[in-house]
Motif scaffolding. Structure first.
Motif, PDB file in Angstrom:
ATOM      1  N   GLY A 269       6.798  19.289  -0.285  1.00 52.43           N
ATOM      2  CA  GLY A 269       7.132  18.067  -1.010  1.00 52.43           C
ATOM      3  C   GLY A 269       7.945  17.072  -0.196  1.00 52.43           C
ATOM      4  O   GLY A 269       8.006  17.120   1.028  1.00 52.43           O
ATOM      5  N   GLY A 270       8.590  16.159  -0.935  1.00 53.80           N
ATOM      6  CA  GLY A 270       9.366  15.090  -0.318  1.00 53.80           C
ATOM      7  C   GLY A 270       8.727  13.743  -0.566  1.00 53.80           C
ATOM      8  O   GLY A 270       7.606  13.640  -1.063  1.00 53.80           O
ATOM      9  N   SER A 271       9.413  12.685  -0.200  1.00 56.42           N
ATOM     10  CA  SER A 271       8.885  11.330  -0.365  1.00 56.42           C
ATOM     11  C   SER A 271       7.749  11.112   0.635  1.00 56.42           C
ATOM     12  O   SER A 271       7.540  11.901   1.566  1.00 56.42           O
ATOM     13  N   HIS A 272       7.026  10.006   0.450  1.00 57.95           N
ATOM     14  CA  HIS A 272       5.947   9.690   1.392  1.00 57.95           C
ATOM     15  C   HIS A 272       6.485   9.574   2.819  1.00 57.95           C
ATOM     16  O   HIS A 272       5.864  10.061   3.771  1.00 57.95           O
ATOM     17  N   THR A 273       7.632   8.945   2.963  1.00 59.72           N
ATOM     18  CA  THR A 273       8.221   8.780   4.292  1.00 59.72           C
ATOM     19  C   THR A 273       8.605  10.120   4.892  1.00 59.72           C
ATOM     20  O   THR A 273       8.335  10.398   6.073  1.00 59.72           O
ATOM     21  N   GLN A 274       9.251  10.957   4.095  1.00 65.04           N
ATOM     22  CA  GLN A 274       9.655  12.273   4.590  1.00 65.04           C
ATOM     23  C   GLN A 274       8.443  13.111   4.986  1.00 65.04           C
ATOM     24  O   GLN A 274       8.434  13.748   6.043  1.00 65.04           O
TER      25      GLN A 274
ATOM     26  N   VAL B 212      -9.875  13.003   6.878  1.00 68.04           N
ATOM     27  CA  VAL B 212     -10.704  12.622   5.730  1.00 68.04           C
ATOM     28  C   VAL B 212      -9.835  11.967   4.665  1.00 68.04           C
ATOM     29  O   VAL B 212      -8.647  12.249   4.543  1.00 68.04           O
ATOM     30  N   GLY B 213     -10.449  11.073   3.897  1.00 68.28           N
ATOM     31  CA  GLY B 213      -9.783  10.523   2.722  1.00 68.28           C
ATOM     32  C   GLY B 213      -8.618   9.617   3.032  1.00 68.28           C
ATOM     33  O   GLY B 213      -8.611   8.884   4.030  1.00 68.28           O
ATOM     34  N   ASP B 214      -7.569   9.715   2.187  1.00 68.39           N
ATOM     35  CA  ASP B 214      -6.520   8.694   2.228  1.00 68.39           C
ATOM     36  C   ASP B 214      -5.136   9.232   1.881  1.00 68.39           C
ATOM     37  O   ASP B 214      -4.270   8.492   1.441  1.00 68.39           O
ATOM     38  N   VAL B 215      -4.917  10.534   2.091  1.00 69.21           N
ATOM     39  CA  VAL B 215      -3.615  11.102   1.742  1.00 69.21           C
ATOM     40  C   VAL B 215      -2.625  10.897   2.886  1.00 69.21           C
ATOM     41  O   VAL B 215      -2.981  10.426   3.970  1.00 69.21           O
TER      42      VAL B 215
ATOM     43  N   ASP C  49      -5.506  -2.912  -4.103  1.00 66.90           N
ATOM     44  CA  ASP C  49      -4.168  -2.761  -4.673  1.00 66.90           C
ATOM     45  C   ASP C  49      -3.258  -2.104  -3.636  1.00 66.90           C
ATOM     46  O   ASP C  49      -3.245  -0.885  -3.475  1.00 66.90           O
ATOM     47  N   ARG C  50      -2.481  -2.915  -2.937  1.00 62.25           N
ATOM     48  CA  ARG C  50      -1.621  -2.387  -1.876  1.00 62.25           C
ATOM     49  C   ARG C  50      -0.346  -1.743  -2.405  1.00 62.25           C
ATOM     50  O   ARG C  50       0.480  -1.266  -1.610  1.00 62.25           O
ATOM     51  N   ARG C  51      -0.184  -1.718  -3.722  1.00 64.41           N
ATOM     52  CA  ARG C  51       0.928  -0.957  -4.288  1.00 64.41           C
ATOM     53  C   ARG C  51       0.648   0.544  -4.215  1.00 64.41           C
ATOM     54  O   ARG C  51       1.560   1.360  -4.315  1.00 64.41           O
ATOM     55  N   MET C  52      -0.628   0.898  -4.075  1.00 64.79           N
ATOM     56  CA  MET C  52      -1.006   2.304  -3.982  1.00 64.79           C
ATOM     57  C   MET C  52      -0.806   2.792  -2.549  1.00 64.79           C
ATOM     58  O   MET C  52      -1.340   2.189  -1.616  1.00 64.79           O
ATOM     59  N   PRO C  53      -0.047   3.854  -2.349  1.00 64.09           N
ATOM     60  CA  PRO C  53       0.124   4.355  -0.978  1.00 64.09           C
ATOM     61  C   PRO C  53      -1.205   4.735  -0.328  1.00 64.09           C
ATOM     62  O   PRO C  53      -1.368   4.570   0.886  1.00 64.09           O
ATOM     63  N   GLU C  54      -2.165   5.183  -1.139  1.00 66.11           N
ATOM     64  CA  GLU C  54      -3.475   5.549  -0.591  1.00 66.11           C
ATOM     65  C   GLU C  54      -4.175   4.350   0.038  1.00 66.11           C
ATOM     66  O   GLU C  54      -4.885   4.489   1.042  1.00 66.11           O
ATOM     67  N   GLU C  55      -3.986   3.162  -0.544  1.00 65.76           N
ATOM     68  CA  GLU C  55      -4.620   1.970  -0.010  1.00 65.76           C
ATOM     69  C   GLU C  55      -4.078   1.638   1.379  1.00 65.76           C
ATOM     70  O   GLU C  55      -4.833   1.319   2.306  1.00 65.76           O
ATOM     71  N   LEU C  56      -2.773   1.753   1.545  1.00 71.70           N
ATOM     72  CA  LEU C  56      -2.182   1.516   2.858  1.00 71.70           C
ATOM     73  C   LEU C  56      -2.662   2.568   3.860  1.00 71.70           C
ATOM     74  O   LEU C  56      -2.951   2.254   5.021  1.00 71.70           O
ATOM     75  N   ASN C  57      -2.750   3.817   3.408  1.00 69.77           N
ATOM     76  CA  ASN C  57      -3.228   4.886   4.296  1.00 69.77           C
ATOM     77  C   ASN C  57      -4.651   4.597   4.786  1.00 69.77           C
ATOM     78  O   ASN C  57      -4.974   4.813   5.957  1.00 69.77           O
ATOM     79  N   ARG C  58      -5.500   4.113   3.884  1.00 68.99           N
ATOM     80  CA  ARG C  58      -6.893   3.807   4.262  1.00 68.99           C
ATOM     81  C   ARG C  58      -6.948   2.704   5.314  1.00 68.99           C
ATOM     82  O   ARG C  58      -7.649   2.808   6.324  1.00 68.99           O
ATOM     83  N   ILE C  59      -6.232   1.622   5.032  1.00 67.51           N
ATOM     84  CA  ILE C  59      -6.279   0.464   5.915  1.00 67.51           C
ATOM     85  C   ILE C  59      -5.757   0.825   7.305  1.00 67.51           C
ATOM     86  O   ILE C  59      -6.372   0.504   8.329  1.00 67.51           O
TER      87      ILE C  59
END
Length: 370
Positions: free
Chosen positions: A65-70, A94-97, A125-135
């Motif tokens: 676990g942990g935050s996205h940054t961690q 693969v994907g966007d995690v 929707d750039r509020r979604m962390p997955e969207e930033l991961n994809r880009i």
């Protein structure tokens, strides 16, 4: 040629399994699996690896676990050690995690080519962390393997050179095609005493839907309303269950007549449940694709989707908010035989992983020769 395949969350397993199997057809490829442990439950991970016939991961980073940054920082630090030990020729994500972008960053900083499977998807929707991961992952990948036309359009708009982009189909569907018969043999539906099309299958796990009391009250109301017409099967996500208990709503949910709360299911069990559902109500990304292939009506609680082909071609319908009345009306409409008719998108045929393996091998051979 050594390839490190990265898995971090359960949907990644279904995508990497056909790829690892396809790589085994090439004696010149050494394919290894790195599990970051981003989402890790011993019981469920073991089930998925066994059912998908994956070898135990060659590396397990145990990030948890942990935050996205961690998570990003810890995955990068641990994966760097793997890279130094293995010296791979290619890193496949693969994907966007979080694991996707973290491992891709480590690879490119060490001058190792990254290939991104399921590239080009955008929700807007750039509020979604997955969207930033994809880009971000697409911007640093050497080869981008695309599942649908929207992916090609997005990458062209973003200026990605055509020679790096390959329209190959959907590896998630490869797994579905490969394991469909095995899932049918389990007969999860029959073991539950249910008939095909005799139930509605529901999953809810996105923070936007399950972290606030208002959203959870709407979910409970939707279950109550839907259960008046059909049995509701609800494999409940640990996050959703914990929040229902936190807001004092779990007892109300448990009291719904004609509801069956279930633990999270294995891949094969859930595939069997999806195939024979009258309707699927979800906020998942991958389920939109699987229901499109299975031609099962799907109601998705999202105001946008990175998989527009599931709406434009498939059986998926987006519902922008958790409005119980809207859901009730849609459920009744579908049960009355007025479900949206869908079709299977191009190249969703079970052969995507083979096409990807062939392209990677040819690209590597050209690079060596040059």
């Amino acid at each position: 040629m050594k390839i490190l395949n990265i898995v971090g969350a359960r949907p990644n397993f279904m995508k990497v399994a056909p790829l690892h199997r396809a790589f085994q057809q090439y004696p010149q490829i050494e394919s290894k699996i790195v599990h970051t442990g981003q989402h890790y439950d011993a019981k469920m991970s073991d089930v998925f690896f066994n059912q998908l016939e994956l070898p135990q991961p060659h590396y397990f980073l145990g990030i948890g676990g942990g935050s996205h940054t961690q998570q990003t920082a810890r995955i990068m630090l641990e994966f760097e050690k793997v890279m130094e030990a293995e010296q791979p020729d290619v890193v496949l994500v693969v994907g966007d995690v979080t694991s996707t972008i973290a491992c891709a960053l480590v690879a490119v900083k060490m001058h190792i080519p990254v290939v991104h499977v399921e590239a080009g998807l955008r929700s807007g929707d750039r509020r979604m962390p997955e969207e930033l991961n994809r880009i971000l992952t697409d911007s640093i990948s050497s080869h981008l393997f695309v599942t649908e036309q929207a992916g090609l359009d997005n990458l062209k708009r973003e200026g990605v050179p055509d020679e790096r982009v390959h329209f190959v189909g959907n590896v998630m569907i490869d797994s579905l095609v490969h394991y469909r018969r095995k899932a049918a043999e389990l007969d999860t539906v029959g073991k539950l005493g249910l008939e095909p099309q005799g139930y509605v299958l529901m999953t809810m796990h996105r923070p936007a839907n399950v972290d606030a009391e208002e959203g959870l009250r709407s979910i409970v109301q939707i279950v109550e309303d839907t259960a008046r017409y059909k049995t509701v099967l609800f494999p409940i996500h640990p996050r959703t269950e914990a929040n229902l208990k936190r807001f004092g709503l779990f007892d109300r949910l448990q009291a719904v007549a004609n509801l069956r709360l279930m633990e999270p299911q294995g891949y094969l069990e859930f595939l069997n449940l999806m195939e024979h559902a009258a309707i699927i109500v979800t906020d998942s990304g991958g389920i939109q694709e699987e229901t499109t292939f299975l031609e099962v009506p799907c109601l998705t609680f999202r105001d946008s989707t990175e998989r527009p082909v599931t709406v434009d071609v498939g059986t998926n319908q987006l519902l922008a908010d958790l409005d119980p009345q809207t859901v009730h009306d849609k459920v009744v409409e579908i049960l009355e035989g007025k479900a949206k008719k869908g079709a299977i998108p191009p190249l969703w045929d079970g052969g995507a992983a083979g096409r990807i393996a062939e392209i990677i091998v040819k690209s590597y051979e050209l690079r060596v020769k040059s």
